[in-house]
Design an enzyme around this catalytic site. Structure first.
Site, PDB file in Angstrom:
ATOM      1  N   ARG A  43      32.931  58.560  71.946  1.00 31.46           N
ATOM      2  CA  ARG A  43      33.568  57.880  70.824  1.00 31.46           C
ATOM      3  C   ARG A  43      35.001  58.379  70.634  1.00 31.46           C
ATOM      4  O   ARG A  43      35.927  57.580  70.456  1.00 31.46           O
ATOM      5  CB  ARG A  43      32.753  58.145  69.544  1.00 31.46           C
ATOM      6  CG  ARG A  43      33.328  57.543  68.266  1.00 31.46           C
ATOM      7  CD  ARG A  43      33.340  56.046  68.311  1.00 31.46           C
ATOM      8  NE  ARG A  43      33.571  55.462  66.979  1.00 31.46           N
ATOM      9  CZ  ARG A  43      33.936  54.210  66.771  1.00 31.46           C
ATOM     10  NH1 ARG A  43      34.129  53.382  67.798  1.00 31.46           N
ATOM     11  NH2 ARG A  43      34.109  53.746  65.543  1.00 31.46           N
ATOM     12  N   THR A  93      22.756  57.872  56.928  1.00 32.42           N
ATOM     13  CA  THR A  93      21.584  58.396  56.221  1.00 32.42           C
ATOM     14  C   THR A  93      20.412  57.454  56.487  1.00 32.42           C
ATOM     15  O   THR A  93      20.124  56.559  55.688  1.00 32.42           O
ATOM     16  CB  THR A  93      21.861  58.511  54.708  1.00 32.42           C
ATOM     17  OG1 THR A  93      22.531  57.325  54.251  1.00 32.42           O
ATOM     18  CG2 THR A  93      22.736  59.707  54.399  1.00 32.42           C
ATOM     19  N   THR A 153      25.224  56.895  51.814  1.00 33.61           N
ATOM     20  CA  THR A 153      24.286  56.419  50.809  1.00 33.61           C
ATOM     21  C   THR A 153      23.129  57.393  50.655  1.00 33.61           C
ATOM     22  O   THR A 153      22.469  57.755  51.643  1.00 33.61           O
ATOM     23  CB  THR A 153      23.747  55.035  51.193  1.00 33.61           C
ATOM     24  OG1 THR A 153      24.845  54.142  51.347  1.00 33.61           O
ATOM     25  CG2 THR A 153      22.814  54.501  50.120  1.00 33.61           C
ATOM     26  N   CYS A 200      21.877  49.417  55.792  1.00 35.04           N
ATOM     27  CA  CYS A 200      21.970  49.430  54.326  1.00 35.04           C
ATOM     28  C   CYS A 200      20.745  48.819  53.662  1.00 35.04           C
ATOM     29  O   CYS A 200      19.875  49.534  53.162  1.00 35.04           O
ATOM     30  CB  CYS A 200      23.230  48.685  53.877  1.00 35.04           C
ATOM     31  SG  CYS A 200      24.759  49.584  54.205  1.00 35.04           S
ATOM     32  N   ARG A 234      21.774  49.064  64.579  1.00 29.23           N
ATOM     33  CA  ARG A 234      21.037  49.980  63.713  1.00 29.23           C
ATOM     34  C   ARG A 234      19.953  49.263  62.905  1.00 29.23           C
ATOM     35  O   ARG A 234      20.216  48.297  62.220  1.00 29.23           O
ATOM     36  CB  ARG A 234      21.998  50.689  62.758  1.00 29.23           C
ATOM     37  CG  ARG A 234      22.888  51.716  63.431  1.00 29.23           C
ATOM     38  CD  ARG A 234      23.889  52.293  62.468  1.00 29.23           C
ATOM     39  NE  ARG A 234      24.834  51.274  62.001  1.00 29.23           N
ATOM     40  CZ  ARG A 234      25.751  51.504  61.067  1.00 29.23           C
ATOM     41  NH1 ARG A 234      25.827  52.684  60.489  1.00 29.23           N
ATOM     42  NH2 ARG A 234      26.586  50.546  60.710  1.00 29.23           N
TER      43      ARG A 234
END
Length: 425
Positions: free
Chosen positions: A40, A86, A121, A261, A332
């Site tokens: 990355r 998270t 989060t 999320c 994800r």
């Protein structure tokens, strides 16, 4: 208190959230971006972003931003911003491992007067109950005396080119009134949409986690309605379009609820609720419905195949799309894998095609080797799982040409007209 004009920022985590933020801060402040993935860092140094959130021109504009994999390179910073993921574990419990490791890194870097700001989060209280004690222990410094904390929840929407970090209003908070003012002023330097200063870190944490919980519950309601309407033989989208003619009807659509999320955050709130002795019934019910939608889609397709005398075992099924949402490469917590797993449990041969993904990442994360070319006339069933623009542009004729005569075409995302598919949510 720190002088805003003397701020040097250390950004911990350069993913979908951290990189856009680091770029904006790097236009105005000396900023050091840390990521544990050497590949990355290498691509960012080369002016490329594989997440497609920041284009090369924007990267070049961040003239004061540097990148590193070495935490010691952040030693000269005085404001640290944490944007690590998270996730939840296999048992739907919060996995705070990345947050704990980031806090450990900070504990070894902190100096008197430094401020740590968390964007990840979490459940209400996590910053001060989990992160702060770690930083105190490793730094030997006292919280709110020697170092301070803030919380400003991320609101990044991957793949969204209209709602960017600078034009999304930012919630801010701090561990003291003075720190809250500093954190708010810091973000105001880059956020053109403005800020909302919460009264405490816990309030800001709670505000973030309910943003996505609210959406999750609303989508769960629409998903449950889709389950009902299917049994009644009514097209769900037609119902929603009719109901949507009322001015205050909320325009949610049924579908797979994945991603980093909406499909994850409610579990952080329910975990904390259960920890304090409250069982959150509505939120968990919504999660159960949404988590069941992938297997439900697969079962619908299997039933239609059986009705057409197609032997499911060894049948060839094509799944178009693997990412958790359209027009972005983010894998994800994608719920498309639930469709794939359910089909494979019936011994179907499943091919996955997605022009947006990194095949190596799909292999690493899910053990899925996507196909790179599409073979006409091969498939007994085709499932449109993600609404990538490439699939919309293909149209029904090109998509159906991939199937055998009489192949099932199931549209999860309402890409095609109802009369041109065999089934949809």
């Amino acid at each position: 208190m720190l002088d805003l004009n003397q701020t040097t920022i250390g950004m911990i985590g350069l993913g979908y959230v951290g990189l856009p933020l680091a770029v904006e801060f790097g236009k105005q402040f000396p900023t050091v971006g840390l990521d544990i993935n050497p590949a990355r860092i290498a691509e960012l140094r080369a002016g490329k972003d594989s997440s497609l959130e920041v284009d090369p021109q924007e990267l070049a504009q961040a003239s004061q931003l540097t990148y590193t994999t070495n935490p010691s390179d952040l030693a000269g910073c005085n404001v640290y911003i944490v944007t690590v993921p998270t996730p939840v574990d296999d048992h739907k419990r919060p996995d705070l491992t990345p947050l704990v490791k980031a806090s450990q890194t900070l504990g070894k870097l902190l100096k008197k007067g430094d401020i740590t700001i968390f964007e990840s989060t979490v459940y209400p209280g996590a910053t001060e109950e989990v992160c702060v004690p770690i930083m105190e222990s490793l730094s030997g410094l006292k919280y709110n005396q020697d170092f301070f904390a803030g919380y400003s929840p991320e609101r990044i929407n991957p793949g969204d080119k209209q709602h960017r970090v600078v034009n999304i209003l930012k919630v801010t908070s701090g561990s003291t009134p003075e720190v809250a003012d500093f954190v708010d002023s810091l973000y105001k330097r880059i956020i053109t949409a403005g800020t909302h200063k919460a009264s405490s870190i816990r309030v800001a944490e709670a505000a973030k986690v309910i943003e996505n919980t609210q959406r999750d519950v609303n989508i769960a309601l629409i998903n449950e309605l889709a389950l009902i309407f299917n049994r009644l033989g009514i097209d769900t989208l037609e119902v929603l379009e009719a109901a949507g003619t009322k001015w205050n009807f909320l325009p949610f659509r049924p579908g797979l609820v994945g991603g980093h999320c909406i499909g994850v955050d409610p579990y952080y709130l329910t975990h904390k609720a259960q920890e304090i002795g409250y069982l959150p019934e509505v939120i968990l019910a919504g999660r159960r419905i949404n988590d069941g939608m992938g297997p439900y889609v697969a079962q619908r397709v299997i039933k239609m195949m059986i009705q057409r005398r197609v032997h499911v075992a060894n049948a060839n099924v094509l799944v178009l799309g693997l990412t958790f949402k359209e027009n972005c490469p983010d894998l994800r917590n994608t719920k498309v894998t639930d469709i794939i797993n359910e089909l494979q449990s019936y011994s179907a041969n499943v091919d996955v095609y997605d022009p947006w993904i990194n095949p190596a990442e799909a292999e690493h994360e899910y053990g899925i080797t996507p196909v790179t070319t599409l073979e006409p006339g091969k498939y007994d069933a085709i499932i449109l799982a993600v609404a990538h623009h490439q699939f919309r542009e293909m149209g029904v004729e090109k998509i159906r040409a991939l199937g055998k005569p009489g192949a099932i075409l199931f549209d999860v995302k309402y890409i095609l007209p109802a009369d041109q598919v065999d089934g949809r949510l």
